[in-house]
Every structure is written in structure tokens, then in C-alpha cells.
Design a protein around this motif. Structure first.
Motif, PDB file in Angstrom:
ATOM      1  N   GLY A   1     -16.723  15.600  -9.383  1.00  0.00           N
ATOM      2  CA  GLY A   1     -17.856  14.793  -8.947  1.00  0.00           C
ATOM      3  C   GLY A   1     -17.447  13.362  -8.645  1.00  0.00           C
ATOM      4  N   ILE A   2     -16.589  12.804  -9.491  1.00  0.00           N
ATOM      5  CA  ILE A   2     -16.097  11.440  -9.267  1.00  0.00           C
ATOM      6  C   ILE A   2     -15.284  11.383  -7.975  1.00  0.00           C
ATOM      7  N   ARG A   3     -14.396  12.357  -7.787  1.00  0.00           N
ATOM      8  CA  ARG A   3     -13.595  12.386  -6.563  1.00  0.00           C
ATOM      9  C   ARG A   3     -14.476  12.568  -5.330  1.00  0.00           C
ATOM     10  N   SER A   4     -15.540  13.343  -5.475  1.00  0.00           N
ATOM     11  CA  SER A   4     -16.421  13.608  -4.341  1.00  0.00           C
ATOM     12  C   SER A   4     -17.130  12.343  -3.870  1.00  0.00           C
ATOM     13  N   ILE A   5     -17.618  11.530  -4.809  1.00  0.00           N
ATOM     14  CA  ILE A   5     -18.289  10.305  -4.360  1.00  0.00           C
ATOM     15  C   ILE A   5     -17.283   9.297  -3.839  1.00  0.00           C
ATOM     16  N   GLU A   6     -16.060   9.312  -4.374  1.00  0.00           N
ATOM     17  CA  GLU A   6     -15.030   8.445  -3.801  1.00  0.00           C
ATOM     18  C   GLU A   6     -14.725   8.853  -2.362  1.00  0.00           C
ATOM     19  N   GLN A   7     -14.699  10.161  -2.090  1.00  0.00           N
ATOM     20  CA  GLN A   7     -14.503  10.621  -0.720  1.00  0.00           C
ATOM     21  C   GLN A   7     -15.655  10.175   0.175  1.00  0.00           C
ATOM     22  N   PHE A   8     -16.872  10.218  -0.354  1.00  0.00           N
ATOM     23  CA  PHE A   8     -18.026   9.732   0.409  1.00  0.00           C
ATOM     24  C   PHE A   8     -17.870   8.246   0.712  1.00  0.00           C
ATOM     25  N   PHE A   9     -17.516   7.449  -0.288  1.00  0.00           N
ATOM     26  CA  PHE A   9     -17.339   6.018  -0.062  1.00  0.00           C
ATOM     27  C   PHE A   9     -16.320   5.776   1.047  1.00  0.00           C
ATOM     28  N   ARG A  10     -15.199   6.465   0.972  1.00  0.00           N
ATOM     29  CA  ARG A  10     -14.175   6.281   2.002  1.00  0.00           C
ATOM     30  C   ARG A  10     -14.692   6.701   3.376  1.00  0.00           C
ATOM     31  N   SER A  11     -15.514   7.741   3.422  1.00  0.00           N
ATOM     32  CA  SER A  11     -16.008   8.230   4.708  1.00  0.00           C
ATOM     33  C   SER A  11     -16.901   7.223   5.416  1.00  0.00           C
ATOM     34  N   ILE A  12     -17.524   6.308   4.653  1.00  0.00           N
ATOM     35  CA  ILE A  12     -18.366   5.282   5.275  1.00  0.00           C
ATOM     36  C   ILE A  12     -17.678   3.926   5.297  1.00  0.00           C
ATOM     37  N   GLY A  13     -16.378   3.909   4.986  1.00  0.00           N
ATOM     38  CA  GLY A  13     -15.601   2.682   5.114  1.00  0.00           C
ATOM     39  C   GLY A  13     -15.557   1.806   3.891  1.00  0.00           C
ATOM     40  N   MET A  14     -15.876   2.344   2.733  1.00  0.00           N
ATOM     41  CA  MET A  14     -15.821   1.578   1.496  1.00  0.00           C
ATOM     42  C   MET A  14     -14.498   1.810   0.763  1.00  0.00           C
ATOM     43  N   PRO A  15     -14.008   0.798   0.044  1.00  0.00           N
ATOM     44  CA  PRO A  15     -12.774   0.951  -0.732  1.00  0.00           C
ATOM     45  C   PRO A  15     -13.058   1.650  -2.058  1.00  0.00           C
ATOM     46  N   VAL A  16     -12.046   2.245  -2.649  1.00  0.00           N
ATOM     47  CA  VAL A  16     -12.224   2.851  -3.974  1.00  0.00           C
ATOM     48  C   VAL A  16     -11.175   2.333  -4.955  1.00  0.00           C
ATOM     49  N   SER A  17     -10.581   1.206  -4.640  1.00  0.00           N
ATOM     50  CA  SER A  17      -9.653   0.536  -5.563  1.00  0.00           C
ATOM     51  C   SER A  17      -9.631  -0.943  -5.202  1.00  0.00           C
ATOM     52  N   ILE A  18      -9.123  -1.744  -6.118  1.00  0.00           N
ATOM     53  CA  ILE A  18      -9.031  -3.177  -5.845  1.00  0.00           C
ATOM     54  C   ILE A  18      -8.058  -3.481  -4.704  1.00  0.00           C
ATOM     55  N   PRO A  19      -6.863  -2.859  -4.659  1.00  0.00           N
ATOM     56  CA  PRO A  19      -5.981  -3.139  -3.518  1.00  0.00           C
ATOM     57  C   PRO A  19      -6.609  -2.791  -2.172  1.00  0.00           C
ATOM     58  N   GLU A  20      -7.390  -1.707  -2.112  1.00  0.00           N
ATOM     59  CA  GLU A  20      -8.081  -1.377  -0.869  1.00  0.00           C
ATOM     60  C   GLU A  20      -9.126  -2.435  -0.534  1.00  0.00           C
ATOM     61  N   LEU A  21      -9.692  -3.055  -1.554  1.00  0.00           N
ATOM     62  CA  LEU A  21     -10.747  -4.048  -1.363  1.00  0.00           C
ATOM     63  C   LEU A  21     -10.210  -5.380  -0.865  1.00  0.00           C
ATOM     64  N   ILE A  22      -9.141  -5.887  -1.504  1.00  0.00           N
ATOM     65  CA  ILE A  22      -8.675  -7.254  -1.184  1.00  0.00           C
ATOM     66  C   ILE A  22      -7.313  -7.282  -0.507  1.00  0.00           C
ATOM     67  N   GLY A  23      -6.716  -6.107  -0.323  1.00  0.00           N
ATOM     68  CA  GLY A  23      -5.443  -6.061   0.395  1.00  0.00           C
ATOM     69  C   GLY A  23      -4.214  -6.285  -0.451  1.00  0.00           C
ATOM     70  N   ARG A  24      -4.380  -6.369  -1.760  1.00  0.00           N
ATOM     71  CA  ARG A  24      -3.240  -6.545  -2.664  1.00  0.00           C
ATOM     72  C   ARG A  24      -3.678  -6.202  -4.080  1.00  0.00           C
ATOM     73  N   HIS A  25      -2.695  -6.074  -4.968  1.00  0.00           N
ATOM     74  CA  HIS A  25      -3.014  -5.939  -6.388  1.00  0.00           C
ATOM     75  C   HIS A  25      -3.417  -7.306  -6.952  1.00  0.00           C
ATOM     76  N   VAL A  26      -4.332  -7.297  -7.891  1.00  0.00           N
ATOM     77  CA  VAL A  26      -4.631  -8.537  -8.601  1.00  0.00           C
ATOM     78  C   VAL A  26      -3.565  -8.758  -9.670  1.00  0.00           C
ATOM     79  N   THR A  27      -3.357  -9.997 -10.025  1.00  0.00           N
ATOM     80  CA  THR A  27      -2.339 -10.327 -11.021  1.00  0.00           C
ATOM     81  C   THR A  27      -2.905 -10.185 -12.433  1.00  0.00           C
TER      82      THR A  27
END
Length: 398
Positions: free
Chosen positions: A331-357
């Protein structure tokens, strides 16, 4: 089911012709001198502001204006609005925009009748005792602030983002025309749909398992927004699905889906620090964090049945009765797939383009926990060490 008190006093005027009732509603709720509060140039470019000003002129209702609201609305503009309202004798605030504009309007409404520093309310030094009446012309369905008791503001100094709740700031009316959302950029549409779903999920994931009606309302809302979001990404001028998303945004945050439950909102609190520090869109930040929060919460076996129900009833996952934890994870993976399908990130690096320190995580945890003086959440209470682990999981570092 827990005892509850449900209060939703906002008058909702919904549909294509809803805007024509603006001045009637302002007068009905006592407005005689109005602050028109808005954000950037989109409300002006669309012609909506000119329409609002023209209607106020035709009705001989005096007004002043204050634009410049940004995502994660700032205390400095709130303070400017308080000064302007006092100078002009404003007795009613009209917010034209989405959640950031509405929250900024609410904060101004709190501050005008208050003698002290308006940040006192967010700093826990005082409780609101009054608020100017507020009306909304909604253009962005997402935050649900048009029907909620919440108000989130960011203090410029230190980028401290906090929310408070009080029924005093609930809007008198909300004018909602889905046609105003046709021109929203796809990213903003997707982030708004995500925020709407998260407002429901923050109430759905609870330790209380015996509120069938509230659960069913929440599940229907989540399925509807998920399906409608996919449709409007294909056809931005799909009135039916735009209308469903807009109405769902209000229902998701007017407390209806927490009747009898115990809300959590840990993901929101963790995201507040992420968006305050990096200026990201709130809905996108929620999508980037939620999967990590969910997996961390599922480490407590007693919480797994709730995630199984979500997987089956919302995401359409087949229930493997021999492996509840596996069903929950699907179920968790399924909603993450949905988020990606509409252009949403599912991690911080996907969100800001890098790892946070590590230092940035320490700063976010310090602010979220108010220097280790508070915990977050309810379905699994989060202490500072737990917050560190969730941020690290979302950062791709476990």
C-alpha cells in the motif's frame, strides 16, 4: 470512538456563478471597509482582482489592497497588513488565493485587535481572543484553510514555521469556482491534491479502529482525489474533476474526517521544517516524507492493520491475509507510485535535488521538537531520535 465536537461555520458558495455573490456576502458578515489580500501576479493576470475591485466599487464598499503573499507566508507581510488595517480602519479581510493567502489573512485578523507582538500566538506566549472576520475567494484547492481552524506562518528571522488552531479564525464564507483552477500549473495541481490527501491521511492513520463511518468518508475522499487528480492532469479543464478536488480540499481539513479519531499530523510538522528551510512546495514536501514516516510507524506491529486497510480500501491492493506487513508495504509503495505518476517526489533528494546534510537534519529536528521539549504524532509518538531516523530514511540514509 472518541468523543468529539464538530464545528464548521463557514458558508460555502460553490459553482460557476458563485463569485457574483461577493459583495452581498461581505455586507452580510458586517464588512464595511475591506482589505483585499492576495499573492503574486496570477490573480491579477487572470483578471480576477480587477473583477473583485470592480464589484467592490460598484457596491460602494471602500477597500485597500495588500499583495505579495508567498508560499510559506511570512510574518513580515502579516505585520505590514496589521499596520495597514489599523491605518485604514479595515473591519473585514477578503483573501483572494489559496492557503498561503488565507493563512496570512488569518494572522492579520488576529493581529489587528491584539496589543502585543502577533508572533506571541505562535510562540505560545498568548492565546487569540479576537479576529477580524475573513472571507475567501478560493483559487487554489490544497490547504483547506478556507474551512479550517488552522493558521501556519513562517517567522522570517530564523525561518521558524509554526501553526496554531482557533475557531476564531474560521472564515465567514468561501466562494469556490472550480473554473478558477483550470489554469493552475500541473505541479501546483499535483501538490494541491497531495496536500488534500495528506490532511485526510493525518486523521485516518490512528490507533482508534472503531469509527466505521468516519473511515468510510475518509476512504471515499482519498479515492476521489486520487482518481480526479489523474484526470485533471490529462485534461486541465475537466470541470467535474476540478470541482471534486476543490470540494475535497475543504472537507479534508474542516475536521469532518477526524470525528471520533485521534489525529496525528507528525508528517506535517516534519514537513514544516523542510519547507521553511528549503522553500519547497508544502504538498511536494509531504509526498517526500510520508513513505518514510509510514514505514517507521509500521515497525510497531499494532499499527499494521490500519495500513492494511488503507492499502486495500484506498489503493486497491489485494489483501494477503498471511502477510499483513507485506500488504501494508504494498500500500505504501502504491501511493508512492501514484505520487510519482503526477510528478511528486517521494524522497528528499528528489524534492531538493540533493541529500540534506547531518547539520541540516539536526536543525530541522531541533525546530520540530522545539529543542527536545515536545514530541510529535499519536499513532507512534515521535521523540527527537525518531525524527532523526525518519529524516534520514527520507534522505536515503538509514
Amino acid at each position: 470512538m472518541k468523543d468529539f465536537n464538530f464545528y464548521a461555520p463557514t458558508q460555502v458558495v460553490f459553482g460557476r456563478s458563485s463569485e457574483e455573490r461577493l459583495t452581498e456576502l461581505i455586507r452580510h458578515y458586517g464588512g464595511s471597509r475591506v482589505l483585499v489580500h492576495y499573492g503574486g501576479g496570477s490573480a491579477r493576470r487572470s483578471g480576477l482582482l480587477d473583477k473583485v475591485f470592480g464589484m467592490l466599487d460598484d457596491a460602494a464598499i471602500p477597500y485597500c489592497e495588500l499583495g505579495g503573499v508567498v508560499p510559506n507566508p511570512l510574518l513580515s507581510l502579516v505585520e505590514e497588513g496589521i499596520t495597514l488595517c489599523r491605518k485604514e480602519g479595515v473591519d473585514f479581510i477578503l483573501a483572494v488565493g489559496g492557503g498561503s493567502v488565507i493563512d496570512s489573512a488569518k494572522a492579520i485578523g488576529y493581529g489587528v485587535p491584539y496589543d502585543g507582538d502577533v508572533w506571541d500566538f505562535w510562540d505560545g506566549k498568548a492565546q487569540p481572543r479576537a479576529c477580524l472576520p475573513i472571507g475567501v475567494m478560493l483559487t487554489i484547492p490544497a490547504a483547506g484553510s478556507e474551512m479550517s481552524s488552522s493558521c501556519v506562518i513562517t517567522k522570517d528571522d530564523g525561518l521558524i514555521k509554526r501553526g496554531i488552531n482557533s475557531d476564531l479564525c474560521r472564515c465567514k464564507f468561501a466562494i469556490m469556482n472550480p473554473e478558477r483552477t483550470f489554469t493552475l500549473p500541473p505541479y501546483q495541481t499535483a501538490a494541491g491534491a497531495t496536500d488534500i490527501m495528506m490532511h485526510t491521511m493525518e486523521r485516518y492513520f490512528t490507533r482508534h479502529q472503531d469509527m466505521t463511518l468516519t473511515d468510510s468518508i475518509a476512504e471515499a475522499l482519498l479515492r476521489t482525489v486520487k482518481d480526479s487528480a489523474i484526470e485533471v492532469m490529462r485534461n486541465p479543464e475537466d470541470y467535474r474533476n476540478r470541482a471534486q478536488i476543490m470540494w475535497a480540499g475543504s472537507l479534508a481539513h474542516n475536521d469532518l474526517t477526524e470525528c471520533g479519531t485521534e489525529k496525528d499530523f507528525a508528517t506535517h510538522r516534519l514537513e514544516h521544517e523542510l519547507s521553511a528551510l528549503f522553500g519547497v512546495t508544502h504538498g511536494a514536501g509531504l509526498a517526500a516524507l510520508w513513505g518514510s514516516w509510514a514505514r517507521y510507524v509500521c515497525q510497531v506491529e499494532a499499527n499494521i492493520p490500519r495500513f492494511v486497510r488503507f492499502a486495500v480500501n484506498v489503493m486497491g491492493v489485494d489483501n494477503d491475509f498471511t502477510d499483513p506487513a507485506g500488504t501494508a508495504e504494498r500500500g505504501i509503495r502504491s501511493i508512492e507510485q501514484f505520487f510519482r505518476s503526477i510528478g511528486m517526489p517521494v524522497s528528499i533528494p528528489e524534492l531538493i535535488g540533493r541529500h540534506v546534510t547531518d547539520e541540516e537534519i539536526d536543525e530541522m529536528v531541533g525546530k520540530a521538537s522545539r529543542n527536545s521539549t515536545i514530541t510529535l504524532g499519536a499513532i507512534r509518538v515521535l521523540h527527537p531520535d525518531d525524527m532523526h531516523k525518519i529524516y534520514n530514511m527520507a534522505n536515503g540514509i538509514e
